[in-house]
Write an enzyme that holds these catalytic residues in place. Structure first.
Site, PDB file in Angstrom:
ATOM      1  N   THR A 181       0.886  -1.174   0.000  1.00 47.15           N
ATOM      2  CA  THR A 181       0.000   0.000   0.000  1.00 47.15           C
ATOM      3  C   THR A 181       0.915   1.213   0.000  1.00 47.15           C
ATOM      4  OG1 THR A 181      -0.030   0.101   2.380  1.00 47.15           O
ATOM      5  CG2 THR A 181      -1.768  -1.183   1.349  1.00 47.15           C
ATOM      6  N   GLU A 327      -5.593  -3.918  -0.645  1.00 47.81           N
ATOM      7  CA  GLU A 327      -5.897  -5.090   0.191  1.00 47.81           C
ATOM      8  C   GLU A 327      -7.041  -5.933  -0.375  1.00 47.81           C
ATOM      9  OE1 GLU A 327      -5.316  -2.046   1.263  1.00 47.81           O
ATOM     10  OE2 GLU A 327      -4.343  -1.997   3.230  1.00 47.81           O
ATOM     11  N   LYS A 436     -15.117  17.263  12.240  1.00 50.67           N
ATOM     12  CA  LYS A 436     -16.081  17.250  13.340  1.00 50.67           C
ATOM     13  C   LYS A 436     -16.411  18.678  13.729  1.00 50.67           C
ATOM     14  CE  LYS A 436     -17.639  14.456  16.906  1.00 50.67           C
ATOM     15  NZ  LYS A 436     -17.517  13.269  17.720  1.00 50.67           N
ATOM     16  N   TRP A 441     -20.610  15.305  12.180  1.00 52.88           N
ATOM     17  CA  TRP A 441     -19.596  15.021  11.159  1.00 52.88           C
ATOM     18  C   TRP A 441     -19.944  15.704   9.840  1.00 52.88           C
ATOM     19  CZ3 TRP A 441     -15.324  13.162  13.001  1.00 52.88           C
ATOM     20  CH2 TRP A 441     -15.345  12.286  14.107  1.00 52.88           C
TER      21      TRP A 441
END
Ligand code: ADP
Length: 536
Positions: A181, A327, A436, A441
């Site tokens: 990654t 992944e 936030k 959110w």
């Protein structure tokens, strides 16, 4: 009672054999560093790949040994893609855009024995060769330059093979390849793919609802072959025998569009920034390049803005939205319209196309919120977790990353998402990028997407900046189009119909360029550092 079917292994040699036997005359086209076009076919590819496998074994390759590639997209990289795993080795594609120290770390961590490298990338190799010693280095020469000391010619290696060779015994659970990654979060981590995972992923990835690739396609692979298995498209192409077009290092919009025209491309794949450039070129020169009717563009890696999809639609290019991760080999979800939704108005169609789509077969998705598994209501946000036969079960050498998997066996993606009643997955952010504000959110992705629809904006990123009253507030960081301008108030007015008032950006900053990672994602961390002293 057990079934009575043959125990036929799901391994890569079948795909190589199939390509060689059934599709020997189908073309593989590469653009070389000097821009010349090289043409070969699956027949030649088959012969040369097998020579390469045999030669690797003669050179001392043992089952499970890692062989790294440091290459652009071209026919000889494709030979390595198949030749290394078919010889029992592990194909390790190195990301040539990483910093030399990171490449050295990755090659050492993977314990790569051999390297296949393009001559035009030797300067990259020179920068890290002192930090990881490969036993043999095979150079793919396109420019006829002399070989550096200690390196061998790739073509000379092929000459050591006799052509009388058979595949080693490969178990379907043996490792086929590995990708690291790119380390957007922490140190790069190695994902080790098995033959079985790649074969199943290839079968599923090609389905009409997913990538939808068939024999009659001409596929232009813009996504680098070092990025998450080239999104598995090299394997899918060889399996169905579609024409494959490989652009080499030339992925600027003009070069891409020339290939669309000359190679009658019907399918291509790349990150949103590639298509953004292509759209701008098409807008400037409409009609200059021939676009095949019904041509499709697979797009993932980060969220494609609605304005991009609309723009490409005007030029007859359909953007197909996919979500994936290294992944996941990499495919996890794919965008298409469910038939029970019936005829949809334009707005609704784009709203669905903006989602990351539906989980593909054999990838289970769930949202994990603070209170446990979230309902599929399109509202409850949480971490997207997945499992499936081509999802990583661990990282190479188990780098203390145990918290990436839940106790009940799901992979934690680090993406924050909702799933709606129909099963469409919609990413709102990466966990660490959410904003936030006043205890609620805000999704930076939704805001970015909308801001990029403003006519004065070329690219936008939204980041959280600490705020004395609200905890955090969104700052819009914008690259303006040439000669265009916009103020914070104008931007807010533009966004107001789409968002609650408290979502609107608190500030606006202009930059000449937005930093991207080596795989085309916005580098939020870098932006947050750049604006750490921002005052509201
Ligand atoms: P890296 O993290 O190494 O750059 P990956 O390509 O594996 O490499 O990154 C996977 C991540 O990219 C996902 O977790 C997600 O955050 C992002 N991503 C991939 N596809 C999309 C998409 N269609 N929309 C939004 N984000 C995406």
């Amino acid at each position: 009672m057990q079934g009575l079917m043959m125990n036929y292994p799901l391994t890569l040699p079948h795909i190589l054999e199939r390509a060689g036997k059934l599709f020997p005359k189908i073309e593989i086209v590469s653009r070389l560093p000097d821009k010349k076009i090289h043409r070969t076919n699956y027949g030649e590819f088959y012969k040369r790949t097998r020579l390469f496998s045999e030669a690797l074994q003669k050179a001392g390759l043992k089952p499970g040994d890692r062989v790294a590639t440091l290459c652009w997209n071209h026919y000889r990289h494709l030979e390595a893609y198949f030749g290394i795993p078919c010889a029992g080795g592990v194909l390790h594609t190195l990301n040539l855009r990483l910093h030399a120290d990171d490449i050295a770390y990755i090659a050492s961590h993977a314990e790569d024995r051999f390297l296949v490298v393009d001559d035009v990338l030797l300067p990259v190799y020179e920068q890290f060769k002192g930090k990881h010693k490969f036993e043999r280095v095979f150079v793919i020469r396109s420019e006829g330059k002399p070989l550096p000391a200690g390196c061998e010619d790739y073509e000379d290696l092929l000459k050591t093979a006799s052509g009388k060779w058979d595949y080693p015994k490969i178990d379907e659970n043996d490792a086929l390849g590995m990708c690291y990654t790119s380390g957007t979060t922490g140190k790069p981590k190695g994902v080790l793919y098995s033959h079985r995972a790649i074969v199943l992923h290839t079968l599923c990835g090609g389905l009409v609802d997913n990538n939808g690739i068939c024999h009659n396609d001409s596929l232009l692979l813009i996504v680098p072959m070092f990025h998450a298995n080239g999104w598995a498209l090299p394997f899918i192409c060889a399996m169905v025998g579609s024409k494959l077009v490989l652009p080499g290092p030339h992925v600027d919009p003009e070069s891409v569009l020339q290939l669309f025209d000359s190679e009658r491309v019907t399918f291509s794949a790349g990150v949103p920034t590639v298509w953004q450039g292509v759209l701008e070129a098409l807008d400037k020169n409409p009609g200059k390049w021939r676009i095949e009717k019904g041509a499709r563009l697979a797009c993932g890696g980060s969220a494609p803005p609605e304005a991009l999809m609309r723009g490409l639609d005007r030029h007859g290019l359909y953007l197909k939205h996919l979500w994936g991760m290294t992944e996941l080999s990499p495919l996890g979800t794919a965008g298409y319209f469910k038939q029970n939704l019936g005829e949809l108005p334009d707005e609704k169609r784009y709203a669905i196309r903006k989602t990351q789509g539906l989980p593909i077969p054999y990838v289970d998705c769930r949202i994990w919120s603070d209170t446990g598994e979230a309902p599929w209501d399109g509202k409850t946000m949480g971490e997207l977790q997945v499992r499936g036969p081509w999802v990583a079960g661990n990282y190479f050498k188990d780098e203390g990353e145990g918290d990436k998997w839940t106790k009940d066996g799901w992979f934690r993606t680090g993406d924050v998402a909702v799933i709606d009643e129909e099963g469409y997955v919609k990413l709102t952010d990466r966990t660490k990028d959410l904003i936030k504000s006043g205890g609620e959110w805000i999704s930076s992705v939704d805001l970015e997407n909308a801001i990029m629809g403003h006519p004065a904006v070329r690219e936008a990123a939204v980041i959280a900046i600490p705020h004395p009253k609200w905890d955090e507030r969104p700052l819009a960081v914008v690259v303006k189009k040439d000669g265009a301008d916009v103020t914070l108030d104008e931007l807010k007015q533009f966004l107001a119909p789409k968002f609650a008032k408290w979502w609107l950006p608190e500030g606006l900053a202009f930059v000449p360029e937005i930093p991207h990672t080596s795989t085309g994602k916005i580098q939020k961390l870098k932006l947050r550092e750049q604006f750490q002293n921002w005052k509201w």
